[in-house]
Write a protein that holds these residues in place. Structure first.
Motif, short mmCIF file in Angstrom:
data_model
loop_
_atom_site.label_atom_id
_atom_site.label_comp_id
_atom_site.label_asym_id
_atom_site.label_seq_id
_atom_site.Cartn_x
_atom_site.Cartn_y
_atom_site.Cartn_z
N UNK A 1 -23.83 44.61 26.39
CA UNK A 1 -23.03 43.45 26.09
C UNK A 1 -22.24 43.73 24.87
N UNK A 2 -22.49 44.35 23.95
CA UNK A 2 -21.49 44.93 22.52
C UNK A 2 -20.25 45.52 22.90
N UNK A 3 -20.53 46.39 23.98
CA UNK A 3 -19.37 47.00 24.50
C UNK A 3 -18.35 46.32 25.37
N UNK A 4 -19.28 45.31 25.93
CA UNK A 4 -18.37 44.27 26.55
C UNK A 4 -17.51 43.36 25.74
N UNK A 5 -18.01 43.11 24.76
CA UNK A 5 -17.41 42.33 23.73
C UNK A 5 -16.13 42.98 23.27
N UNK A 6 -16.55 44.15 22.91
CA UNK A 6 -15.43 44.74 22.25
C UNK A 6 -14.21 45.05 23.16
N UNK A 7 -14.70 45.27 24.63
CA UNK A 7 -13.44 45.41 25.56
C UNK A 7 -12.76 44.08 25.72
N UNK A 8 -13.49 42.98 25.67
CA UNK A 8 -12.81 41.69 25.74
C UNK A 8 -11.82 41.59 24.75
N UNK A 9 -12.47 41.72 23.49
CA UNK A 9 -11.62 41.48 22.60
C UNK A 9 -10.33 42.33 22.16
N UNK B 1 -27.63 37.29 27.04
CA UNK B 1 -28.53 36.38 26.44
C UNK B 1 -29.60 36.93 25.19
N UNK B 2 -30.13 37.94 25.63
CA UNK B 2 -31.01 38.88 24.82
C UNK B 2 -30.22 39.38 23.66
N UNK B 3 -28.97 39.49 23.76
CA UNK B 3 -28.03 39.96 22.63
C UNK B 3 -27.65 38.72 21.89
N UNK B 4 -27.97 37.63 22.31
CA UNK B 4 -27.63 36.37 21.36
C UNK B 4 -26.50 36.26 21.47
N UNK B 5 -25.63 36.52 22.41
CA UNK B 5 -24.25 36.03 22.59
C UNK B 5 -23.80 34.93 23.37
N UNK B 6 -22.90 34.32 22.97
CA UNK B 6 -22.51 32.71 23.45
C UNK B 6 -22.53 32.63 25.06
N UNK B 7 -23.07 31.50 25.64
CA UNK B 7 -23.22 31.11 26.73
C UNK B 7 -22.45 29.98 26.94
N UNK B 8 -21.64 29.61 27.97
CA UNK B 8 -20.91 28.33 28.47
C UNK B 8 -21.52 27.98 29.77
N UNK B 9 -21.52 26.75 29.86
CA UNK B 9 -22.06 25.83 30.93
C UNK B 9 -21.21 25.16 31.59
N UNK B 10 -21.05 24.85 32.69
CA UNK B 10 -20.02 24.00 33.51
C UNK B 10 -20.66 22.76 34.07
N UNK B 11 -19.60 21.63 33.85
CA UNK B 11 -20.19 20.33 34.22
C UNK B 11 -20.69 20.20 35.69
#
Length: 136
Positions: A37-45, A126-136
């Motif tokens: 997850x940390x590598x994914x965040x870096x790649x996204x940013x 989720x285990x990494x404590x990263x933000x999760x978005x929910x759809x309506x």
């Protein structure tokens, strides 16, 4: 020959430990690079990676990576949700990582060059404590 017979336990131990070291490499799945997850965040940013969630619509609505696109696995091949720029990194996500690994082969087959699977899927996110978005 006597050396092998006299030291069979050590040879077996060495073979088992070597196999244990190779096991994580074999588990990455389908030629896709598994990323944390940390590598994914870096790649996204840093590289503007596109996050594709291959879960079904109900699972996606219940919670997904912020900014992820919903492209269920069954609709992946004909979907317009994949980036048109095939050099952009693509991060595939599902609940646990199993469907994302299967999706990786399809996405590579469609010509995308940088395909990654999120280790642990949404559970890992989720285990990494990263933000999760929910759809309506």
């Amino acid at each position: 020959m006597n050396f092998l017979l006299d030291n069979w336990i050590w040879l077996l131990t060495a073979a088992a430990s070597g196999g244990a070291l190779l096991l994580p490499m074999l588990g990455k799945g389908g030629g896709a690079d598994a990323i944390s997850p940390a590598e994914a965040v870096q790649m996204i940013n840093r590289e503007k990676a596109v996050v594709i969630d291959v879960c079904e619509s109900a699972e996606f609505s219940a919670g997904h990576v912020v900014g992820a696109r919903s492209v269920p696995l069954a609709t992946l091949e004909g979907s317009k949700g994949l980036p048109t720029n095939k050099t952009l990194p693509v991060v595939l996500v599902c609940a646990s990582g199993a469907r994302a690994r299967r999706a990786a082969a399809t996405v590579r087959g469609l010509g995308h060059q940088r395909v990654h699977v999120l280790q642990g899927g949404m559970a890992g996110w989720r285990a990494a404590g990263l933000p999760v978005e929910k759809s309506a």
